[in-house]
Write a protein that holds these residues in place. Structure first.
Motif, mmCIF file in Angstrom:
data_model
loop_
_atom_site.group_PDB
_atom_site.id
_atom_site.type_symbol
_atom_site.label_atom_id
_atom_site.label_comp_id
_atom_site.label_asym_id
_atom_site.label_seq_id
_atom_site.Cartn_x
_atom_site.Cartn_y
_atom_site.Cartn_z
ATOM 1 N N LYS A 1 -10.047 0.268 -2.729
ATOM 2 C CA LYS A 1 -8.935 0.148 -1.774
ATOM 3 C C LYS A 1 -9.481 -0.188 -0.379
ATOM 4 C CE LYS A 1 -5.897 1.226 -4.913
ATOM 5 N NZ LYS A 1 -6.814 1.206 -6.064
ATOM 6 N N SER B 1 -2.035 0.654 -4.792
ATOM 7 C CA SER B 1 -1.585 -0.657 -4.323
ATOM 8 C C SER B 1 -0.906 -1.407 -5.446
ATOM 9 C CB SER B 1 -2.792 -1.470 -3.823
ATOM 10 O OG SER B 1 -3.694 -1.714 -4.880
ATOM 11 N N ILE C 1 -4.623 6.506 -2.225
ATOM 12 C CA ILE C 1 -4.049 5.199 -1.928
ATOM 13 C C ILE C 1 -3.870 4.433 -3.226
ATOM 14 C CG2 ILE C 1 -4.420 2.993 -0.783
ATOM 15 C CD1 ILE C 1 -3.864 5.188 1.142
ATOM 16 N N MET D 1 -9.280 2.536 3.500
ATOM 17 C CA MET D 1 -7.996 3.193 3.676
ATOM 18 C C MET D 1 -8.072 4.681 3.325
ATOM 19 S SD MET D 1 -6.143 0.637 4.640
ATOM 20 C CE MET D 1 -6.033 -1.145 4.509
ATOM 21 N N TRP E 1 -10.034 -8.259 -0.655
ATOM 22 C CA TRP E 1 -9.462 -6.965 -1.026
ATOM 23 C C TRP E 1 -10.154 -6.492 -2.294
ATOM 24 C CZ3 TRP E 1 -6.836 -2.769 0.169
ATOM 25 C CH2 TRP E 1 -6.295 -1.974 -0.845
ATOM 26 N N GLU F 1 -10.023 -3.938 -5.002
ATOM 27 C CA GLU F 1 -9.025 -3.027 -5.557
ATOM 28 C C GLU F 1 -9.611 -1.666 -5.911
ATOM 29 O OE1 GLU F 1 -5.656 -1.307 -7.195
ATOM 30 O OE2 GLU F 1 -5.795 -3.098 -5.939
ATOM 31 N N LEU G 1 0.837 -1.200 0.000
ATOM 32 C CA LEU G 1 0.000 0.000 0.000
ATOM 33 C C LEU G 1 0.871 1.249 0.000
ATOM 34 C CD1 LEU G 1 -2.523 -1.234 2.704
ATOM 35 C CD2 LEU G 1 -2.822 -1.307 0.231
#
Length: 625
Positions: free
Chosen positions: A196, A71, A69, A263, A191, A193, A61
């Motif tokens: 995030k 990744s 954010i 996040m 998760w 994407e 991250l």
């Protein structure tokens, strides 16, 4: 059955929406403090649950421009839907999320390895089964199908979802909406994407284990795991270990529900945890556990054709029998290449619940397969559960003589189980009473399937019974959990009925159902799964629960009647319909008493049953005082 885990480091976690008094911990690096639980320890513990494959994937991250954010997969090119090769990270690496999955594969034609990763960079680890809620082909793997469905979900994490995503002709689910539709046990970590966001949770009844370690000064990581590794118990079981109580509380049972960890880079890389509401009214009804008819009128308790005819009662019993049979059928569907001689076994005491499950399994399973009945005893052939199991298998053989029934007698000596006891202590964690340990050891040994069969051999034309070594190769274990809670099978139900009549009884049963995830199911799941077997709970099928809630309480149980008659009254009628007349009158006996492990544990730890009762065998295993 699978084992799943997630380890998040380098991210401050805001739990204020769950725990108002929560104080943010500093954003420590995971390498800066001695850690009680290592990644290798977690992998080793998960591998026992999922012996077919073990995998892991990491997400790195980053904070871009201090507010966005981004990744990337550790050690791999960036994902198609996430980063591009030209991205620049001003602040460098900020955090890391490690996903771990171990698989016991019971569905699907082709082998899979978790975590699953799609082309957009979404990551999924799943421990569960889909028994209903959306279409699933007979040869499909439910983890793969669920991953595909999650990939189509919107990235909304607020109530604005309906306005933003329902305007199109095709309904777009949010993650909580999709998971609310599933019938069956599950725990997951996902998760997403595009948002995030890390999604995690367990089904509304808590039939699959998921433990959580919230960040603390001792260990600032956020950790989820299906099971506690032995290392997290070994230090705390030392009487001289400082801060013993806090270390015992390293793990918690994650309360049932769907959660998100979103996040934010604008506040020094902060992750906010939020719990989401269920969106399925049917599921909400089961969780609230509100019965339609609780308190009978005087005429309801009189056997009269004008009040409730025998024909109506018979139809009611048939409905319960049909619902239970369908529940067992759903739990015995698997792909052919995963089958052995005995693909499904039953945790078997010979009591009412296990006899019903065995008889229904016989009706659902192809006659060519054997059925293993797993019975554990700490007092050889003298234990009450061993006696009733031998009687029970004889009754089953009478009603289904063409089936091969294997009564697997698993004998144990508690005084010789030192290493095994330490293992089970880690499995029951965070539960920590002697009662939990006794139940855990009995379940763990029974689920191993490692015991003896009593077979008839011809000795000079004189048939004799001889014991031969046998180990069950079944991967699915049917367990009767939920029958006592829903049908008033516990002694405390009778006590509450004497004190507060029908309303008090209903409230006690409701309390049992609403805390079963914490008191029973997580512990039982962990102890059974450690043997590479999947526990399945037919009495906790959503449709079974719903049906029982819509039946008047006085038809479920009548505790004015003696034990073996009024308790679990409706299940006793089901047993009679299955021709299980002997089992239909057996009283309730918990596994720790029926196997006699409670007696042996009391003698070992307290000197006698009387001393144990005075000290309370339900007390904690570890007491810092």
């Amino acid at each position: 059955m699978c084992g799943i885990a997630l380890i998040v480091s380098g991210v401050r976690i805001d739990l204020s929406s769950l725990i108002p008094s929560h104080v943010l911990t500093a954003n420590y690096s995971s390498d800066s403090a001695p850690l009680l639980v290592s990644i290798d320890d977690i992998k080793a513990a998960l591998r026992k649950r999922g012996p077919d494959s073990l995998g892991s994937r990491s997400i790195l991250l980053h904070a871009d421009e201090g507010s966005i954010i981004r990744s990337s997969m550790e050690g791999e090119p960036t994902s198609e839907c996430g980063l591009t090769d030209g991205c620049v990270f001003n602040n460098g690496l900020v955090g890391k999320a490690l996903f771990i999955g171990a698989t016991l594969q019971l569905r699907g034609v082709y082998p899979i390895t978790q975590p699953l990763v799609d082309k957009c960079g979404n990551i999924f680890v799943y421990n569960g089964e889909v028994f209903g809620g959306f279409e699933l082909g007979s040869e499909s793997n439910d983890t793969e199908v669920l991953m595909q469905s999650l990939g189509k979900c919107c990235n909304c994490i607020s109530r604005e979802h309906d306005d933003a995503c329902s305007s199109s002709h095709n309904k777009i689910y949010s993650v909580p909406e999709l998971l609310s539709t599933i019938k069956g046990p599950w725990a997951f970590i996902y998760w997403q994407e595009s948002s995030k966001t890390i999604w995690f949770g367990r089904d509304g009844l808590g039939r699959r284990s998921l433990l959580v370690h919230w960040p603390s000064l001792k260990d600032p990581r956020l950790i989820f795991s299906s099971v506690s590794p032995p290392s997290s118990i070994e230090e705390c079981s030392d009487p001289g270990y400082e801060n013993q109580q806090s270390e015992l509380n390293f793990w918690e049972e994650l309360p049932c529900g769907v959660y998100s960890l979103s996040m934010s880079a604008s506040e020094n890389f902060l992750g906010r945890v939020k719990r989401h509401n269920w969106t399925n009214p049917f599921l909400e009804e089961l969780i609230k556990w509100e019965r339609c008819f609780v308190e009978p009128k005087p005429e309801h308790l009189i056997e009269s054709p004008e009040v409730f005819s025998r024909e109506q009662q018979g139809l009611l019993h048939q409905k319960v029998l049909a619902a239970l049979k369908e529940s067992v059928r759903r739990r015995t569907i698997f792909s052919g290449h995963h089958l052995d001689n005995s693909p499904v076994s039953v945790l078997f005491s010979g009591g009412l619940d296990s006899m019903i499950l065995a008889a229904l399994l016989d009706e659902c399973l192809d006659p060519k397969y054997e059925i293993d009945l797993l019975n554990v005893s700490f007092d050889g052939h003298l234990a009450p559960d061993r006696i009733s199991a031998r009687a029970g298998v004889n009754e089953l053989r009478k009603i289904s003589c063409l089936r091969r029934w294997n009564l697997v007698e698993i004998d144990a000596d508690l005084s010789k189980l030192t290493l095994e006891t330490k293992q089970v202590m880690s499995l029951i964690n965070p539960s920590n009473t002697y009662m939990d340990l006794n139940i855990g050891i009995a379940l763990w040994l029974a689920a191993s399937g490692d015991g003896w069969l009593s077979e008839e051999v011809d000795m000079n034309n004189n048939p004799e019974h001889q014991r031969v070594k046998y180990k069950s190769d079944s991967r699915i274990l049917l367990v009767g959990s939920g029958a006592d809670e829903q049908c008033a099978g516990y002694g405390r139900h009778r006590t509450k009925f004497r004190q507060s009549s029908w309303v008090g009884l209903n409230e006690e049963m409701k309390l049992d159902m609403q805390r079963i995830w914490k008191r029973n199911l997580g512990r039982d799941d962990r102890c059974i799964a450690d043997n590479g077997k999947e526990a399945r709970f037919p009495f906790l099928d959503e449709d079974v629960i719903s049906l029982l809630l819509h039946i008047p309480l006085w038809e479920i149980a009548d505790l004015r009647q003696p034990s073996g008659v009024g308790d679990k009254k409706i299940l006793r009628e089901v047993a009679r319909m299955l021709q299980l007349h002997e089992a239909a009158v057996l009283p309730k006996r918990a596994i720790q008493f029926g196997s006699r492990i409670a007696r042996e544990s009391n003698r070992k730890n307290f000197g006698s049953n009387r001393a144990a009762n005075q000290a309370s065998a339900g007390s904690a295993l570890f007491n810092p005082n």
